[in-house]
Design a protein around this motif. Structure first.
Motif, PDB file in Angstrom:
ATOM      1  N   UNK A 161      29.121  -8.879  66.258  1.00  0.00           N
ATOM      2  CA  UNK A 161      28.894  -7.316  65.895  1.00  0.00           C
ATOM      3  C   UNK A 161      30.096  -7.340  64.722  1.00  0.00           C
ATOM      4  N   UNK A 162      29.862  -7.125  63.567  1.00  0.00           N
ATOM      5  CA  UNK A 162      30.623  -6.617  62.812  1.00  0.00           C
ATOM      6  C   UNK A 162      30.775  -5.096  62.645  1.00  0.00           C
ATOM      7  N   UNK A 163      31.859  -4.629  62.676  1.00  0.00           N
ATOM      8  CA  UNK A 163      32.105  -3.161  62.554  1.00  0.00           C
ATOM      9  C   UNK A 163      32.790  -3.117  61.102  1.00  0.00           C
ATOM     10  N   UNK A 164      31.957  -2.513  60.128  1.00  0.00           N
ATOM     11  CA  UNK A 164      32.606  -2.448  58.819  1.00  0.00           C
ATOM     12  C   UNK A 164      33.404  -1.417  58.296  1.00  0.00           C
ATOM     13  N   UNK A 165      34.643  -1.362  58.208  1.00  0.00           N
ATOM     14  CA  UNK A 165      35.469  -0.420  57.313  1.00  0.00           C
ATOM     15  C   UNK A 165      35.755   0.878  58.090  1.00  0.00           C
ATOM     16  N   UNK A 166      35.806   0.755  59.219  1.00  0.00           N
ATOM     17  CA  UNK A 166      35.871   2.072  59.913  1.00  0.00           C
ATOM     18  C   UNK A 166      37.562   2.573  60.193  1.00  0.00           C
ATOM     19  N   UNK A 167      38.040   2.951  58.755  1.00  0.00           N
ATOM     20  CA  UNK A 167      39.314   2.840  58.627  1.00  0.00           C
ATOM     21  C   UNK A 167      39.803   4.271  58.359  1.00  0.00           C
ATOM     22  N   UNK A 168      40.999   4.713  58.396  1.00  0.00           N
ATOM     23  CA  UNK A 168      41.537   5.719  58.145  1.00  0.00           C
ATOM     24  C   UNK A 168      41.377   6.232  56.615  1.00  0.00           C
ATOM     25  N   UNK A 169      41.437   5.366  55.758  1.00  0.00           N
ATOM     26  CA  UNK A 169      41.121   5.762  54.354  1.00  0.00           C
ATOM     27  C   UNK A 169      39.647   6.078  54.140  1.00  0.00           C
ATOM     28  N   UNK A 170      38.820   5.774  55.079  1.00  0.00           N
ATOM     29  CA  UNK A 170      37.285   6.160  55.103  1.00  0.00           C
ATOM     30  C   UNK A 170      37.129   7.336  56.166  1.00  0.00           C
TER      31      UNK A 170
END
Length: 169
Positions: free
Chosen positions: A5-14
């Protein structure tokens, strides 16, 4: 063979209402997933195309690169993979998937219409069975962009490979 499972770019900047809206779905997926889980993180550098052409240095900041704080508890002990372009399928991630016998990759995260579509096509081209978990993806460009991307993905990888969290096995 195995699955990831890839969780893509769930980052503070987004961080955005759209990304916040899928946090619970992603946490549910990660907790119940029987396979490798990888959180991808976009990292930018001065002089990159994102910097020089898009004038978007936001992800040169360590604070913006961090995983959304709400996902930190479920991410503990999981793999992280940095990427510096639109694709999350770096040589390192591709190698890790192959070395672990992964043949099926599930995708979730942001932007459905950018990084998720790009990752889907790259994985497909590399021979991975690819499944997009539609209700665990979002576009910060708006719900219409998300819907159009999901519609397009049904043609790109096959209708049966665009699924909901309840269908992840």
């Amino acid at each position: 063979m195995g699955k990831a499972l890839l969780v893509i770019d769930m980052q503070e900047g987004f961080r955005h209402k759209a990304s916040e809206a899928i946090i619970d779905k992603i946490a549910e997926l990660v907790k119940g997933f029987d396979g490798k889980v990888v959180f991808t993180l976009f990292v930018d550098e001065p002089g990159s195309m994102f910097d020089t052409e898009l004038h978007w240095p936001k992800f040169q900041s360590k604070d913006m690169q961090k995983l959304l704080k709400e996902l930190e508890p479920v991410a503990k002990g999981k793999l992280e993979a940095e990427h510096k372009g639109y694709t999350v399928l770096t040589d390192g991630l591709s190698r890790m998937l192959k070395e672990n016998g992964i043949d099926t990759v599930y995708l979730s995260g942001v932007y459905t219409d950018v990084c998720v579509v790009k990752a889907t096509m790259d994985l497909f081209d590399k021979g991975f069975k690819t499944k997009v978990v539609a209700d665990a993806c979002a576009s910060l460009h708006g719900d219409n962009n998300h819907k159009y991307a999901i519609d397009s993905l049904k043609h790109i990888i096959g209708r049966g490979n665009v699924i909901e969290t309840s269908e992840v096995n």
